[in-house]
Design a protein around this motif. Sequence first.
Motif, PDB file in Angstrom:
ATOM      1  N   SER A  64     -88.634  50.523  49.204  1.00 60.18           N
ATOM      2  CA  SER A  64     -87.183  50.485  49.252  1.00 60.18           C
ATOM      3  C   SER A  64     -86.622  50.564  47.840  1.00 60.18           C
ATOM      4  O   SER A  64     -87.365  50.467  46.851  1.00 60.18           O
ATOM      5  CB  SER A  64     -86.709  49.188  49.908  1.00 60.18           C
ATOM      6  N   GLU A  65     -85.306  50.719  47.725  1.00 66.00           N
ATOM      7  CA  GLU A  65     -84.672  50.738  46.410  1.00 66.00           C
ATOM      8  C   GLU A  65     -85.000  49.464  45.632  1.00 66.00           C
ATOM      9  O   GLU A  65     -85.370  49.512  44.459  1.00 66.00           O
ATOM     10  CB  GLU A  65     -83.159  50.887  46.562  1.00 66.00           C
ATOM     11  N   GLN A  66     -84.885  48.305  46.286  1.00 67.88           N
ATOM     12  CA  GLN A  66     -85.113  47.043  45.603  1.00 67.88           C
ATOM     13  C   GLN A  66     -86.580  46.860  45.218  1.00 67.88           C
ATOM     14  O   GLN A  66     -86.889  46.339  44.138  1.00 67.88           O
ATOM     15  CB  GLN A  66     -84.666  45.859  46.475  1.00 67.88           C
ATOM     16  N   GLN A  67     -87.486  47.304  46.064  1.00 72.00           N
ATOM     17  CA  GLN A  67     -88.915  47.187  45.732  1.00 72.00           C
ATOM     18  C   GLN A  67     -89.266  47.997  44.489  1.00 72.00           C
ATOM     19  O   GLN A  67     -90.033  47.548  43.638  1.00 72.00           O
ATOM     20  CB  GLN A  67     -89.762  47.644  46.928  1.00 72.00           C
ATOM     21  N   LEU A 124     -87.135  48.764  42.123  1.00 69.86           N
ATOM     22  CA  LEU A 124     -86.512  48.034  41.010  1.00 69.86           C
ATOM     23  C   LEU A 124     -87.389  46.876  40.563  1.00 69.86           C
ATOM     24  O   LEU A 124     -87.538  46.622  39.363  1.00 69.86           O
ATOM     25  CB  LEU A 124     -85.129  47.520  41.419  1.00 69.86           C
ATOM     26  N   GLU A 125     -87.990  46.178  41.511  1.00 69.80           N
ATOM     27  CA  GLU A 125     -88.865  45.054  41.160  1.00 69.80           C
ATOM     28  C   GLU A 125     -90.071  45.535  40.351  1.00 69.80           C
ATOM     29  O   GLU A 125     -90.525  44.858  39.425  1.00 69.80           O
ATOM     30  CB  GLU A 125     -89.335  44.317  42.425  1.00 69.80           C
ATOM     31  N   TRP A 145     -83.984  55.997  46.183  1.00 70.93           N
ATOM     32  CA  TRP A 145     -82.984  55.943  45.101  1.00 70.93           C
ATOM     33  C   TRP A 145     -81.984  57.090  45.285  1.00 70.93           C
ATOM     34  O   TRP A 145     -82.132  58.159  44.696  1.00 70.93           O
ATOM     35  CB  TRP A 145     -83.678  56.027  43.741  1.00 70.93           C
ATOM     36  N   ILE A 165     -77.476  47.247  36.385  1.00 67.52           N
ATOM     37  CA  ILE A 165     -78.529  46.353  36.884  1.00 67.52           C
ATOM     38  C   ILE A 165     -79.394  45.840  35.738  1.00 67.52           C
ATOM     39  O   ILE A 165     -79.675  44.640  35.635  1.00 67.52           O
ATOM     40  CB  ILE A 165     -79.395  47.090  37.930  1.00 67.52           C
TER      41      ILE A 165
END
Length: 286
Positions: free
Chosen positions: A36-39, A41-42, A83, A91
């Motif tokens: 996912s987008e957040q994964q 980013l992590e 993305w 961010i």
Amino acid sequence: MEVLGVDIGGTNINAGRVEGESIINQFYIEVDKEDSEQQTLERLFKCIDKLVSDTTEAIGVGVPAVVDCLKGIVYEVQNIPAWKKVHLKRILEDRYRIPVYINNDANCFAMGEALFGKGKLYKDCIGLSIGTGLGMGIIIDNKIYNGVLSGAGEIGMVPYKDSILENYASSFFFTENYGLSAKEVHDRAKQGNDIALKAFSEFGEHLGQAVNTILYVLAPEAIILGGSISKAYPFFKKPMEKIMDSFAYPEQIKNLKIELSELTESAILGAASLCYQKTENIKQVQ
């Protein structure tokens, strides 16, 4: 001045701590296109966390995407489907509290050459990245020319034959026409394989047409070749030059310099160069 250069690729995120012209520490992490987008980013945070320190003054990020450089928004990142529209500058600045600068990866390559590599010799030059795709960054009067949403220099999207230039002057040419990767064709060419040599001869002709297009539009002093396929330059140099001989203005060709990038980790240095170009802005940030 200590900065971080971060290259977000389709398979890896590569980052380095850069001082002057030297990478003093590096870290990379794999990217999963199913994340996912957040994964994703992590994963990016983990990579930066390994390198950032109290003495880090800024972070530069190169992304294979359309980029709003002023707002730091990236759109439709290649090979990271999640993305679609990411406010990456905001961010990262919220998390690390230092300035962050973002640009298209081809622009970063050109800027890296202008600051650290062969481009230091020229005021007006082109960085032409030949690999999975065909990317181009434009340096005019020692400054990168981005265009709207970093869209300047999309030479690979120029209509050509039955398709676009990128399908004839990048790795797509070898996979589509020979069923092999560019690296496999290069390995066979080094062994004298006739089919591989023929493939690079054809490739050089197509790339020569791309170079001529660049010359008609921009007339640079030099074109600096980078990317994985540039390593095979001896196999496509002469066919490329043969096509360039058909260029309408011989004096321009006579004065053009074709250079090969000698930078190691050019993607990291190119991303870091975004920070060096913004030194005055960095000094103004509280």
